[in-house]
Design a protein around this motif. Structure first.
Motif, mmCIF file in Angstrom:
data_model
loop_
_atom_site.group_PDB
_atom_site.id
_atom_site.type_symbol
_atom_site.label_atom_id
_atom_site.label_comp_id
_atom_site.label_asym_id
_atom_site.label_seq_id
_atom_site.Cartn_x
_atom_site.Cartn_y
_atom_site.Cartn_z
ATOM 1 N N UNK A 85 0.726 -1.147 0.013
ATOM 2 C CA UNK A 85 -0.177 0.028 -0.613
ATOM 3 C C UNK A 85 0.714 1.295 0.181
ATOM 4 N N UNK A 86 1.728 0.662 0.130
ATOM 5 C CA UNK A 86 3.016 2.217 0.467
ATOM 6 C C UNK A 86 3.088 3.221 -1.020
ATOM 7 N N UNK A 87 2.852 4.553 -0.973
ATOM 8 C CA UNK A 87 2.214 5.017 -2.227
ATOM 9 C C UNK A 87 1.545 6.408 -1.935
ATOM 10 N N UNK A 88 1.957 6.932 -2.949
ATOM 11 C CA UNK A 88 1.417 8.974 -2.850
ATOM 12 C C UNK A 88 -0.739 7.986 -2.920
ATOM 13 N N UNK A 89 -0.692 9.706 -2.007
ATOM 14 C CA UNK A 89 -2.820 9.030 -1.822
ATOM 15 C C UNK A 89 -2.798 10.652 -2.069
ATOM 16 N N UNK A 90 -4.092 10.704 -3.042
ATOM 17 C CA UNK A 90 -4.252 12.221 -3.694
ATOM 18 C C UNK A 90 -5.791 12.819 -3.603
ATOM 19 N N UNK A 91 -6.429 12.896 -2.874
ATOM 20 C CA UNK A 91 -7.704 13.341 -1.917
ATOM 21 C C UNK A 91 -8.099 14.537 -2.813
ATOM 22 N N UNK A 92 -9.558 14.339 -3.673
ATOM 23 C CA UNK A 92 -9.968 15.837 -4.711
ATOM 24 C C UNK A 92 -10.842 15.996 -4.592
ATOM 25 N N UNK A 93 -11.623 16.982 -5.116
ATOM 26 C CA UNK A 93 -13.031 17.714 -4.909
ATOM 27 C C UNK A 93 -13.673 17.919 -6.040
ATOM 28 N N UNK A 94 -14.884 17.594 -6.249
ATOM 29 C CA UNK A 94 -15.430 19.098 -7.364
ATOM 30 C C UNK A 94 -16.941 19.031 -5.960
ATOM 31 N N UNK A 95 -16.840 20.173 -6.445
ATOM 32 C CA UNK A 95 -18.773 20.777 -6.320
ATOM 33 C C UNK A 95 -19.792 20.581 -7.276
ATOM 34 N N UNK A 96 -20.316 20.038 -6.759
ATOM 35 C CA UNK A 96 -21.538 19.662 -8.075
ATOM 36 C C UNK A 96 -22.268 20.467 -8.479
ATOM 37 N N UNK A 97 -22.644 21.870 -8.117
ATOM 38 C CA UNK A 97 -22.952 22.715 -8.825
ATOM 39 C C UNK A 97 -21.357 23.519 -10.091
ATOM 40 N N UNK A 98 -20.270 23.212 -9.941
ATOM 41 C CA UNK A 98 -19.779 23.228 -11.083
ATOM 42 C C UNK A 98 -19.836 22.763 -12.446
ATOM 43 N N UNK A 99 -19.039 23.400 -13.077
ATOM 44 C CA UNK A 99 -19.501 22.920 -15.093
ATOM 45 C C UNK A 99 -18.230 21.861 -15.195
ATOM 46 N N UNK A 100 -18.738 20.674 -15.908
ATOM 47 C CA UNK A 100 -18.471 19.934 -16.216
ATOM 48 C C UNK A 100 -17.135 18.576 -15.286
ATOM 49 N N UNK A 101 -16.483 18.638 -15.585
ATOM 50 C CA UNK A 101 -15.835 17.587 -14.799
ATOM 51 C C UNK A 101 -14.671 18.168 -13.593
ATOM 52 N N UNK A 102 -14.251 19.294 -13.293
ATOM 53 C CA UNK A 102 -12.513 19.860 -13.088
ATOM 54 C C UNK A 102 -12.942 19.435 -11.602
ATOM 55 N N UNK A 103 -11.863 18.407 -11.239
ATOM 56 C CA UNK A 103 -11.438 18.465 -9.936
ATOM 57 C C UNK A 103 -9.980 19.334 -9.425
ATOM 58 N N UNK A 104 -10.118 19.308 -7.995
ATOM 59 C CA UNK A 104 -9.664 19.835 -7.323
ATOM 60 C C UNK A 104 -8.696 19.467 -6.724
#
Lengths: 115, 115
Positions: A85-104
Motif C-alpha cells: 500500500x506504500x504510495x502517494x495518495x491524493x484526495x480530490x473534490x468537485x463542487x456538484x454545482x461546477x461545470x463539467x468535470x474539473x477536479x481540485x
C-alpha cells in the motif's frame, strides 16, 4: 471555489495496523469526493468516490473512506495495511454545482508501510 | 493503465527545442485533461477539453499549446520552455457529463526535463 487540504505530508504505519490518511475540503455547494493512489513512475489510479447516500464508501484494494459533512472531511482508511500500500495518495473534490468535470486535488500524502 | 496512453514516457529537451507530448484514450470518453505534477506541490490542472472544445485554460503560459483533434487524442506542443517547466505531465480522460461525478482516468505521464 473549491479546495482540498491534506494536512500530512507523510503517514507511517506498520504492516497489519489500521491506517488513516486525512483529507478536508471546502466547496460552496455539495461535494463529490475522490481518492486516487499513485505508485512510483505511474499515473494516478482511482480508488473510490463519494457521490451521495451512505457516508462510508468502499473502494479498491480494501480501502474505504468516510464522508463527514459537519467536519468537511473525507478520510481514507484501511483496517490492515500492507507493505504494497506504500504510495502517494491524493484526495480530490468537485463542487456538484461546477461545470463539467474539473477536479481540485490536494498536494498528496505519502503512505509508508513498514514490514 | 492501458486505457490512457502517453508518449513519450521520458523527454529531455533544450530551451530552444520544439517537442510534442501525445495522449490517447481508449475508454470512449469525451473529456480530456492535461495536468502538471511537480514535487511537493498539488496537481496543477492546465487544460480541459470537452467534445474537442477547450473549456478551461488555467493561466498556462503560451509556450504550452494544446491540441485536441478528436475525443480520443490530445497533444501538448512545447516550445522555448524554461527549466522550471521540468515536471511530470499527466493526461487524463473522463465522461464529460456536465455536473456528473465522473472520475478521471490517468495515463502514466511524461517525465519532462528542460535543460
Amino acid at each position: 471555489a473549491q479546495s482540498v487540504a491534506q494536512p500530512e505530508d507523510q503517514v507511517n504505519v506498520a504492516e497489519g495496523n489500521p491506517l488513516t490518511v486525512k483529507c478536508t475540503y471546502s466547496v460552496s455547494g455539495n461535494p463529490y469526493l475522490f481518492w486516487y493512489v499513485q505508485y512510483p513512475n505511474r499515473g494516478l489510479q482511482f480508488l473510490l468516490k463519494y457521490i451521495t447516500g451512505d457516508n462510508l464508501v468502499k473502494g479498491s484494494y480494501g480501502f474505504e473512506a468516510e464522508f463527514n459533512k459537519s467536519q468537511t472531511s473525507f478520510h481514507l482508511k484501511k483496517p490492515s495495511a500492507l507493505v504494497s500500500d506504500s504510495a502517494l495518495y491524493f484526495c480530490a473534490v468537485r463542487d456538484m454545482n461546477s461545470g463539467y468535470s474539473t477536479l481540485t486535488f490536494g498536494k498528496g500524502t505519502m503512505l509508508l508501510v513498514s514490514p | 493503465e492501458t486505457g490512457v496512453t502517453q508518449t513519450p514516457r521520458h523527454l529531455v529537451m533544450g530551451m530552444t527545442n520544439k517537442k510534442s507530448l501525445k495522449c490517447e484514450q481508449h475508454l470512449g470518453h469525451n473529456a480530456m485533461y492535461w495536468y502538471k505534477q511537480s514535487a511537493k506541490k498539488p496537481l496543477e490542472l492546465m487544460f480541459v477539453y470537452n467534445f474537442k472544445e477547450q473549456t478551461e485554460n488555467n493561466s498556462v503560459p503560451s509556450r504550452f499549446s494544446p491540441e485536441c483533434p478528436n475525443s480520443s487524442h490530445l497533444f501538448l506542443h512545447l516550445h522555448t520552455l524554461q527549466p522550471e517547466d521540468s515536471a511530470l505531465y499527466l493526461c487524463a480522460s473522463s465522461q464529460a457529463t456536465s455536473g456528473g461525478p465522473n472520475e478521471q482516468f490517468f495515463g502514466p505521464g511524461t517525465r519532462l526535463t528542460v535543460l
